[in-house]
Design a protein around this motif. Structure first.
Motif, PDB file in Angstrom:
ATOM      1  N   LEU A 134       0.825  -1.204   0.000  1.00 48.25           N
ATOM      2  CA  LEU A 134       0.000   0.000   0.000  1.00 48.25           C
ATOM      3  C   LEU A 134       0.863   1.260   0.000  1.00 48.25           C
ATOM      4  N   ARG A 173       1.848   2.299  -3.332  1.00 45.72           N
ATOM      5  CA  ARG A 173       0.679   2.786  -4.032  1.00 45.72           C
ATOM      6  C   ARG A 173       0.376   4.240  -3.666  1.00 45.72           C
ATOM      7  N   MET A 174       0.671   4.578  -2.399  1.00 39.16           N
ATOM      8  CA  MET A 174       0.287   5.900  -1.909  1.00 39.16           C
ATOM      9  C   MET A 174       1.312   6.978  -2.204  1.00 39.16           C
ATOM     10  N   THR A 175       2.574   6.573  -2.403  1.00 34.82           N
ATOM     11  CA  THR A 175       3.630   7.579  -2.510  1.00 34.82           C
ATOM     12  C   THR A 175       3.308   8.632  -3.557  1.00 34.82           C
ATOM     13  N   LEU A 191       0.555   9.156  -5.209  1.00 33.59           N
ATOM     14  CA  LEU A 191      -0.752   9.796  -5.014  1.00 33.59           C
ATOM     15  C   LEU A 191      -0.633  10.965  -4.050  1.00 33.59           C
ATOM     16  N   SER A 192       0.170  10.757  -2.985  1.00 31.01           N
ATOM     17  CA  SER A 192       0.299  11.829  -2.002  1.00 31.01           C
ATOM     18  C   SER A 192       1.018  13.036  -2.595  1.00 31.01           C
ATOM     19  N   LEU A 193       1.714  12.827  -3.699  1.00 37.40           N
ATOM     20  CA  LEU A 193       2.436  13.940  -4.328  1.00 37.40           C
ATOM     21  C   LEU A 193       1.602  14.556  -5.445  1.00 37.40           C
ATOM     22  N   GLY A 194       0.345  14.203  -5.519  1.00 38.91           N
ATOM     23  CA  GLY A 194      -0.527  14.845  -6.492  1.00 38.91           C
ATOM     24  C   GLY A 194      -0.617  14.126  -7.829  1.00 38.91           C
ATOM     25  N   ALA A 195      -0.223  12.854  -7.851  1.00 34.80           N
ATOM     26  CA  ALA A 195      -0.347  12.116  -9.111  1.00 34.80           C
ATOM     27  C   ALA A 195      -1.795  11.705  -9.319  1.00 34.80           C
ATOM     28  N   SER A 196      -2.232  11.717 -10.573  1.00 32.83           N
ATOM     29  CA  SER A 196      -3.550  11.190 -10.863  1.00 32.83           C
ATOM     30  C   SER A 196      -3.456   9.670 -10.870  1.00 32.83           C
ATOM     31  N   LEU A 201      -4.993  10.651   6.701  1.00 33.34           N
ATOM     32  CA  LEU A 201      -5.383  10.261   5.344  1.00 33.34           C
ATOM     33  C   LEU A 201      -6.725  10.870   4.929  1.00 33.34           C
ATOM     34  N   ASN A 203      -6.126  14.380   3.092  1.00 32.81           N
ATOM     35  CA  ASN A 203      -5.721  14.504   1.688  1.00 32.81           C
ATOM     36  C   ASN A 203      -6.398  13.437   0.820  1.00 32.81           C
ATOM     37  N   LEU A 237      -6.340  10.377   0.837  1.00 29.65           N
ATOM     38  CA  LEU A 237      -5.513   9.254   0.400  1.00 29.65           C
ATOM     39  C   LEU A 237      -6.140   7.915   0.804  1.00 29.65           C
ATOM     40  N   TRP A 238      -7.023   7.943   1.782  1.00 33.20           N
ATOM     41  CA  TRP A 238      -7.691   6.701   2.182  1.00 33.20           C
ATOM     42  C   TRP A 238      -8.475   6.100   1.028  1.00 33.20           C
ATOM     43  N   ALA A 266      -7.485   5.251  -1.643  1.00 37.63           N
ATOM     44  CA  ALA A 266      -6.708   4.200  -2.304  1.00 37.63           C
ATOM     45  C   ALA A 266      -6.823   2.867  -1.568  1.00 37.63           C
ATOM     46  N   ILE A 267      -7.408   2.873  -0.380  1.00 32.95           N
ATOM     47  CA  ILE A 267      -7.527   1.643   0.411  1.00 32.95           C
ATOM     48  C   ILE A 267      -8.923   1.081   0.214  1.00 32.95           C
ATOM     49  N   THR A 279      -6.369  15.718  -7.192  1.00 35.65           N
ATOM     50  CA  THR A 279      -4.939  15.941  -7.436  1.00 35.65           C
ATOM     51  C   THR A 279      -4.526  17.338  -6.982  1.00 35.65           C
ATOM     52  N   ARG A 285      -4.097  17.287  -3.257  1.00 36.58           N
ATOM     53  CA  ARG A 285      -2.879  16.630  -2.775  1.00 36.58           C
ATOM     54  C   ARG A 285      -1.633  17.431  -3.095  1.00 36.58           C
ATOM     55  N   MET A 336       2.404  15.274   2.218  1.00 37.32           N
ATOM     56  CA  MET A 336       2.393  14.263   3.277  1.00 37.32           C
ATOM     57  C   MET A 336       3.736  13.552   3.356  1.00 37.32           C
ATOM     58  N   PHE A 352       5.526  10.185   5.287  1.00 34.07           N
ATOM     59  CA  PHE A 352       5.095   8.961   5.964  1.00 34.07           C
ATOM     60  C   PHE A 352       6.087   8.534   7.044  1.00 34.07           C
ATOM     61  N   ASN A 382       9.868   6.947   2.073  1.00 34.94           N
ATOM     62  CA  ASN A 382       9.456   6.212   0.872  1.00 34.94           C
ATOM     63  C   ASN A 382       9.970   6.853  -0.409  1.00 34.94           C
TER      64      ASN A 382
END
Lengths: 287, 292, 237
Positions: B170, B173-175, B177-182, C50, C53, C55-56, C58-59, C87, C90, C95, C97, C101
């Motif tokens: 996960l 997957r989030m990296t 997205l958190s930076l504004g990727a579609s 989460l 932004n 981001l949840w 995605a879960i 987008t 975000r 963010m 973590f 990462n």
């Protein structure tokens, strides 16, 4: 603009998945369509049970169904214990590099082309069987299932190994902690807990054995008869398709191969359903 | 109780010996009998290799047309199967909702389990259908074969793509997205590159499957002797079919020897592809992603 | 003096797999402050971040009810509103973590990545922005001669600072940090704390933390997450 590309690509992805799935249905549709005359006047059922006698106007595929079942089931009789033994050898009995090497060898075996097994079967195994059992040409159910065993074992072994390894380590450590041996751990904990995986591996390999063409075609002898003994020659559904293929398009004889196709399709679907059912159980089992 | 344990140990060793022994016998038998036939003349016959490669002269008593046929067949099939299979795999892993996914998964499972002769029969049926409906020029040929093979390996590619993507943690997957990727940017720039090793090894295994398959092509246009394939709509030769054909129809010991040679070549191709797939599964993420 | 509210959550309820993690949480977060979020482990602190932004999303198997508003350009926006692109959100809400990462690319590419995703930034401009951000997190001197080496070869502390630089390159107005120092040694953690104190001039910072001493050192206010509810604690100085 950006959003439209985003949406457009998603639709493209969806279409690929959807069309691929649709092709699976289309395949079945084509079989039904081209085999249509078979279904007139309730002929389909009789085709499944009748013998194959073109000169009498009978195009039943019963002998081929019997041949397919005989060869594939017999190969499973050989392959199942062999694979179980090899999987135990890889996961329990051997250690370190020996185990890794064995595993690599088994993985490599899955890459050996079927036609190679058939080819070596003809020139090596068939004469051996012929002389050992003093049985006709040597091309028979036994020969084909022996070669088929070699074909399906590797996949089965890898499946078994995986399902052994999926059993949570903690279960087994309990056995080791009270002074049990590795083998005791395997027999009392790992094996009982991995039966769903074992069944799945078995089912998938059975599918592989049912669907194989070349080995049976090359070394089972292809006689159109329900085999009465292990040393009888037999023809499988798959080999039948390959052999009758050249005949006239419109004849009922040719249409009968679509009946073989339909039967194979349905068998595959049945096995896939069985595997799905088992994996559902497996998830509940390991949770 | 100890007796049972000992018995299992011995049984497993025996099984290992039987299996390895049988496989080594098969491979050893091929090499012992085919060793002497290996050489350039096995492939090119009496024709100078360069002339054959440049298509200046036909090769008559060599495997060159079969090798060329197999290569073009595999290349075409992979061409059809990879984009479609990857796209379907990406859809299954990243877009599909649980219900659609369950249904599509079922179809892909069935597709993966279909015997290759049934796929070949489908290819043949399609060729007959097209022939009747549209043009008498369409008959079983290289194009039809390659499409049927693509159908055969499509589920391999879809599955490996799907599993490689679903296997990503996960956090990966989030990296982005958190930076504004579609969603698409995340898939194309991060998720697919990170699961490339799995996807590529799946593709290589699919190549191996295409190269070795005999049942599909024997219904869809392969012939024993026609020379190098001239066009997409022509007949062609292929290595596995040649091996099958020789085993049943050989007339003299020379032909049989070339059958052994062809079998060794095919075996080596498949094993090398396999080794490659394994090496890549470990290595490719390292090589493909560590560029500056 | 009344502080401007940057983030406002109203009746936020979040559940995962049918299990409620947040219920009915309403809270305001002041602009330009470091707010620490504390609470027992497993209480849903990371999950709360989460929701800010989105981001949840995605879960799988998560649901959210309630509203989150953020103040951008002098106006409050409903970040779950239909017309508010996720987008864009975000890009405005960075963010970092718990576990660093970095992506498997070079150092330079990692930091420039968000700008590339956004698109429309000239190459020269990009270079200077990367340098600016790496200087901001005090990483420039350590990596300037190996910008094109893999980011995965950096030490843990360096990787985490790289990730902060990567989040900063979009000039976010809000920065969410999920225990950013818990995977690092003491010295690296200290460096990041100093950095956060500087950053609060340009960002509103929400920091999930286990370490009470860290909280008392850098937080302006503390919010405790207890039994799925956000409770404001007495303000630290």
């Amino acid at each position: 603009m950006n959003r439209t590309t985003e949406k457009g690509v998603e639709i493209l992805f969806f279409c690929s998945a959807f069309i691929s799935a649709l092709l699976t249905l289309a395949l079945f549709g084509f079989m039904l369509m081209l085999g249509l005359p078979l279904f007139a006047e309730g002929r389909f059922f009789s085709i499944l049970t009748q013998p194959w006698a073109p000169h009498l106007g009978q195009f039943g595929i019963h002998p081929m169904i019997a041949g397919t079942l005989a060869i594939s089931l017999l190969s499973m009789v050989f392959a199942f214990p062999l694979s179980l033994g090899c999987a135990i050898l890889i996961t329990v009995t051997s250690k370190g590099w020996v185990s890794r090497l064995l595993r690599k060898a088994v993985e490599m075996m899955t890459g050996i082309p079927t036609v190679i097994y058939g080819f070596v079967g003809i020139f090596l195994l068939v004469p051996l069987v012929r002389e050992f059992f003093d049985a006709g040409s040597g091309m028979c159910v036994l020969t084909a299932s022996l070669m088929l065993t070699l074909l399906v074992s590797p996949t089965m072994i890898l499946f078994f190994c995986d399902s052994f390894e999926r059993v949570p380590v903690a279960y087994g450590t309990a056995v080791l902690a009270v002074g049990g041996s590795e083998m005791q751990r395997f027999l009392h904990v790992t094996l009982p807990h991995s039966w769903p995986g074992i069944l799945i591996g078995f089912t998938l390999s059975l599918g592989r054995a049912l669907g194989d063409t070349l080995i049976a075609l090359m070394i089972a002898g292809n006689a159109v008869q329900a085999p009465g003994s292990l040393l009888d020659s037999a023809r499988t559904l798959t080999a039948h398709i390959a052999l009758v293929f050249a005949a006239d398009f419109e004849s009922l004889e040719f249409k009968a191969i679509f009946a073989c196709g339909i039967v194979l399709y349905l068998l595959t679907t049945l096995l896939v359903m069985a595997v799905r059912l088992l994996s559902g159980r497996k998830e509940r089992w390991t949770r | 109780m100890r007796v049972l344990e000992q018995a299992v140990v011995h049984f497993s060793r025996l099984c290992g010996i039987i299996l390895l022994g049988a496989v080594l016998t098969v491979i050893g038998y091929l090499f012992v009998h085919g060793w002497s036939s290996l050489g350039l003349s096995l492939i090119f016959g009496a024709t100078p290799p360069l002339d054959a490669l440049l298509m200046k002269r036909h090769v008559f008593n060599g495997l060159f047309p079969a090798v060329a046929g197999t290569l073009s067949l595999v290349a075409l099939a992979i061409c059809w199967a990879v984009p479609m299979g990857m796209a379907a795999g990406i859809y299954l892993a990243e877009y599909a909702g649980p219900k659609i996914k369950a249904i599509l998964n079922l179809f892909f499972d069935i597709m993966a389990g279909l015997p290759s002769i049934v796929v070949g029969l489908f290819g043949f049926a399609v060729a007959v259908f097209l022939n009747r409906r549209f043009s008498g020029a369409i008959h079983p040929c290289l194009l039809i074969s390659s499409m049927a093979l693509a159908f055969l390996v499509l589920p391999y590619i879809t599955r490996t793509t799907q599993m490689a993507l679903e296997g990503l943690p996960l956090s990966a997957r989030m990296t982005a997205l958190s930076l504004g990727a579609s969603r698409l940017q995340n898939i194309v720039r991060v998720l697919v590159p990170q699961s490339l090793s799995g996807i590529v090894s799946g593709i290589i295994l699919a190549i191996g499957r295409c190269a070795e398959d005999t049942a599909v092509i024997m219904l869809t246009g392969v012939v024993a002797s026609t020379g190098v394939p001239r066009s997409l709509l022509s007949h062609y030769e292929a290595l596995p079919f040649y091996i099958y054909y020789i085993s049943a129809q050989y007339t003299n010991s020379e032909e049989l020897a070339s059958g052994y040679g062809a079998a060794i070549i095919l075996l080596c191709i498949c094993l090398v592809l396999f080794l490659l797939a394994f090496a890549i599964r470990k290595r490719i993420s390292y090589h493909a992603l560590y560029r500056a | 003096m009344d502080k401007t509210v940057k983030i406002r959550t109203e009746n936020l309820c979040f559940s995962y797999n049918g299990r409620a993690i947040l219920c009915n949480s309403s809270m305001d977060f002041a602009d330009g402050e470091i707010t620490a979020i504390v609470g027992p482990s497993g209480s849903g602190k990371s999950t709360f971040l989460l929701t800010l932004n989105r981001l949840w999303e995605a879960i799988p198997r998560c649901t959210l009810q309630g509203a989150v508003e953020m103040r951008f350009n002098g106006r409050y926006h409903d970040i779950y509103g239909r017309d508010y692109p996720v987008t864009r959100l975000r890009r405005q809400v960075g963010m970092v973590f718990q576990v660093p990462n970095p992506l498997p690319m070079s150092i330079y590419k990692n930091v420039a990545f968000p700008l590339q995703l956004k698109g429309g930034v000239p190459k020269e401009n990009m270079r200077s922005r990367v340098e600016e951000c790496l200087r901001q997190v005090r990483l420039w001197d350590e990596v300037q001669d190996r910008l094109h080496a893999s980011a995965l070869d950096l030490s843990g502390g360096q990787q985490q600072r790289l990730c902060i630089a990567r989040a900063l390159i979009l000039r976010p107005e809000v920065l969410l940090l999920d225990e950013p120092t818990s995977a690092l040694d003491h010295a690296a953690a200290k460096a990041i704390e100093r950095l956060l104190l500087e950053l609060k001039r340009s960002c509103t910072i929400l920091l999930v933390s286990h370490y009470l001493d860290q909280v008392s050192r850098i937080a302006d206010s503390v919010v405790e997450l207890h039994n799925g509810r956000l409770v404001s604690k007495a303000e630290y100085d």
